[in-house]
Design a protein around this motif. Structure first.
Motif, mmCIF file in Angstrom:
data_model
loop_
_atom_site.group_PDB
_atom_site.id
_atom_site.type_symbol
_atom_site.label_atom_id
_atom_site.label_comp_id
_atom_site.label_asym_id
_atom_site.label_seq_id
_atom_site.Cartn_x
_atom_site.Cartn_y
_atom_site.Cartn_z
ATOM 1 N N VAL A 141 0.692 -1.453 0.078
ATOM 2 C CA VAL A 141 0.066 0.078 0.161
ATOM 3 C C VAL A 141 0.760 1.141 -0.299
ATOM 4 O O VAL A 141 0.465 2.235 -0.822
ATOM 5 C CB VAL A 141 -0.838 -0.255 1.148
ATOM 6 N N GLN A 142 2.060 1.744 0.686
ATOM 7 C CA GLN A 142 2.480 2.420 1.080
ATOM 8 C C GLN A 142 4.042 2.921 -0.361
ATOM 9 O O GLN A 142 3.905 3.727 -1.182
ATOM 10 C CB GLN A 142 3.869 2.337 1.766
ATOM 11 N N ARG A 145 0.903 4.301 -3.145
ATOM 12 C CA ARG A 145 1.502 5.518 -2.577
ATOM 13 C C ARG A 145 2.368 6.480 -2.967
ATOM 14 O O ARG A 145 1.752 7.568 -3.322
ATOM 15 C CB ARG A 145 0.601 5.663 -1.191
ATOM 16 N N LYS A 146 3.241 6.122 -2.339
ATOM 17 C CA LYS A 146 4.451 6.318 -3.833
ATOM 18 C C LYS A 146 4.878 7.072 -4.766
ATOM 19 O O LYS A 146 4.597 8.063 -5.175
ATOM 20 C CB LYS A 146 5.332 5.777 -3.015
ATOM 21 N N GLU A 148 1.815 6.484 -6.542
ATOM 22 C CA GLU A 148 0.865 8.251 -7.170
ATOM 23 C C GLU A 148 0.818 9.099 -7.212
ATOM 24 O O GLU A 148 0.901 9.629 -7.988
ATOM 25 C CB GLU A 148 -0.371 7.504 -6.458
ATOM 26 N N SER A 149 1.694 8.939 -5.668
ATOM 27 C CA SER A 149 2.108 10.072 -5.248
ATOM 28 C C SER A 149 3.062 11.398 -7.289
ATOM 29 O O SER A 149 2.970 12.040 -7.390
ATOM 30 C CB SER A 149 2.846 10.507 -4.748
ATOM 31 N N ASP A 300 3.671 9.631 3.645
ATOM 32 C CA ASP A 300 3.284 10.613 2.570
ATOM 33 C C ASP A 300 3.679 11.914 2.526
ATOM 34 O O ASP A 300 4.362 12.689 1.449
ATOM 35 C CB ASP A 300 1.839 10.415 2.524
ATOM 36 N N ASP A 303 7.167 12.458 1.702
ATOM 37 C CA ASP A 303 7.282 12.398 0.142
ATOM 38 C C ASP A 303 7.368 13.010 -0.596
ATOM 39 O O ASP A 303 7.425 13.781 -1.487
ATOM 40 C CB ASP A 303 6.830 10.852 -0.376
ATOM 41 N N ASN A 304 5.994 13.586 -0.119
ATOM 42 C CA ASN A 304 5.450 15.675 -0.825
ATOM 43 C C ASN A 304 6.160 16.434 -0.299
ATOM 44 O O ASN A 304 6.240 17.254 -1.349
ATOM 45 C CB ASN A 304 3.963 15.698 -0.200
ATOM 46 N N HIS A 469 -7.841 16.649 -3.867
ATOM 47 C CA HIS A 469 -8.501 16.243 -1.530
ATOM 48 C C HIS A 469 -8.608 17.439 -1.206
ATOM 49 O O HIS A 469 -7.165 17.941 0.157
ATOM 50 C CB HIS A 469 -6.883 15.522 -1.418
#
Length: 527
Positions: A141-142, A145-146, A148-149, A300, A303-304, A469
């Motif tokens: 999942v992590q 998400r990475k 996706e970002s 996240d 990462d962002n 979001h």
């Protein structure tokens, strides 16, 4: 807990059922197949019920025995068996949680987990296997998400094919059409470029279509468009198409100047300062880029933060030149600086009438969330207050102001040390190992303009229309205010000219795009 049956497995069951129904084999053969299928189904149901029962016991903290014999007694009652089950399963799960090696050997699917339950009578081993499976799922999942970002980051900063096509068409038009090469503004209106009684708007951009929307929306909604003077500053590669657009699409009443950076005649001191600023930001970009490649980011938020530092705008001279507005326009006293991702919906002439109380800038503070600063917009969210230099010089609870639409008193700016302070803190941040603030142009600007910003009413501005979001409260507030706002700002990655632009707000931007224009039609830029 949810259980899923794959489409592939469902098709197998259906196929098996149809095959059994249509077959013409002898009765004893058919009966044998039916018994076999039922046995498989019954076994699956029993295993599923058993797993669900164990899962429920775990969730309810009802613990486990060392073998599945205790589980059987639990199904049929027995207080003593339940007590032993609670004690032993709790111990097994704690051991599995404490053992770091439990992360190894996680099963890849629910079906494999069921096989483990059926083949191993030891609940302790089953607890370890369950722990490993859940850990592996969390890692996947992590990782998703990475990715996706990263994909969102790439999509938000790419140049759409239609915009690239538009620039090429306009550049070609510049060569073949004498009108496209005509002077901007016309000699008749050159004097208006420095007239202090007019309303001067500065736009730093390399996006032709976005610039056209800013100008068109401002002029259309102005009570007196004849007082508007637009100063569009762009880079050398975009100068030709930008000039062509405004040369062949004249704006009624208002004056538009298109200036390329290669036309700027700066002093050696200013030129050296700009070069130093670019070199420093290039160094910052490389630092985050190298760390992003080498570091495995698990959160996240972190990462962002790295992706924010790697935005193309962090290396764009146009993005940083807002700190050199007084040098760009030495003959002007007051200007409104706008971003290229805004849409003007009402007359904004009131901005030039605001009393800044001797301050350099008039800006909106994001403080409309229940009459207080909106979450994530305080100094503590942008600056690193664990560093003693930051904590000793700034207030962590202070609300940050916004870029997008800012009024600047250039005379007051020239009397201040804002640009000098910006360079000072930029170099100090590099010496500290980039530990003073989060990536982006806003944090150092907050420091440079400290004490020089006059808050102005925020009711006329709606922001964050480029974020996918948003909280329900922010979304509802924006939707309620958007129709009455004088300016809407598409700050965020989902720009309205991108495919990832949000459909529910993109229409606010599209209404000022001339979709009937021949070049826009040829480049397939559609609503």
């Amino acid at each position: 807990m949810k259980f899923y049956v794959s489409a592939k497995e469902k098709k197998r069951v259906v196929a098996a059922s149809k095959s059994a129904a249509k077959t013409t084999a002898p009765a004893d053969t058919v009966t044998g197949r039916r018994i076999s299928n039922r046995t498989v189904v019954a076994l699956g149901i029993v295993l599923l019920i058993g797993f669900v029962r164990v899962a429920v016991l775990v969730v309810e903290s009802s613990a486990a025995c060392s073998t599945l014999d205790c589980v059987g007694s639990t199904f049929f009652g027995g207080a003593d068996a339940n007590l032993k089950l609670r004690e032993e399963l709790t111990r097994a799960l704690i051991e599995a949680n404490d053992d770091n090696n439990a992360n190894e050997g996680g099963t890849m699917s629910f079906n494999e987990l069921i096989k483990v339950l059926a083949s191993k009578q030891d609940l302790k081993a089953f607890a370890f296997k369950t722990k490993a499976t859940l850990s592996q799922m969390e890692r996947e999942v992590q990782s998703a998400r990475k990715k996706e970002s990263l994909n969102w980051h790439i999509a938000s900063h790419g140049v759409p094919k239609g915009l690239h096509c538009l620039c090429l068409k306009l550049a070609e038009e510049y060569v073949v059409n004498a009108m496209a090469r005509s002077r901007l503004p016309s000699p008749l209106h050159v004097s208006r470029l420095v007239d202090p009684t007019l309303h001067h708007i500065v736009l730093l951009t390399d996006n032709v279509l976005a610039a056209s929307v800013v100008v068109a929306s401002t002029v259309e909604n102005s009570a007196n468009p004849g007082r508007l003077v637009f100063h569009v500053v762009t880079d050398k590669k975009t100068y030709t198409p930008m000039h062509t657009w405004f040369a062949i699409n004249s704006i009624n009443s208002a004056v538009v100047e298109v200036r390329g950076l290669h036309h700027c005649d700066w002093s050696k001191e200013v030129n050296d300062g700009v070069i130093e600023m670019l070199e420093t930001n290039d160094l910052i970009w490389k630092h985050y880029y190298n760390n992003y490649k080498e570091k495995e980011l698990e959160h996240d938020e972190e990462d962002n933060r790295y992706l924010e530092a790697l935005k193309p705008s962090s290396l764009s001279l146009l993005n940083h030149l807002r700190l050199y507005i007084p040098q760009l326009f030495p003959n002007l006293n007051k200007v409104v600086l706008v971003d290229d991702d805004i849409v003007v919906q009402k007359d904004i002439s009131f901005l030039w009438e605001l009393d800044l109380n001797g301050k350099v800038s008039g800006s909106v503070f994001k403080s409309w969330c229940e009459n207080s600063c909106c979450p994530g917009n305080k100094y503590v969210n942008l600056l690193n207050f664990s560093h003693p230099i930051i904590s000793s010089n700034f207030d962590s609870d202070k609300c940050a102001w916004l870029f997008g639409v800012n009024i600047f008193d250039l005379e007051a700016w020239r009397r201040s040390d804002i640009t000098k302070n910006y360079h000072y803190w930029l170099k100090l941040n590099v010496k500290s190992g980039l530990t003073f603030w989060n990536p982006g142009v806003l944090a150092p600007a907050l420091i440079a303009f400290e004490g020089e910003v006059q808050p102005i009413d925020s009711l006329w501005l709606v922001t964050d229309l480029g974020y996918q979001h948003r909280s329900e409260e922010e979304t509802s507030n924006s939707l309620e205010r958007v129709e009455g706002a004088a300016v809407v700002h598409f700050n965020g990655p989902a720009k309205p000219w991108l495919e990832i632009g949000l459909p529910e707000v993109r229409t606010l931007w599209n209404r000022y795009v001339n979709f009937s224009h021949k070049f826009i039609r040829k480049c397939s830029i559609i609503e």
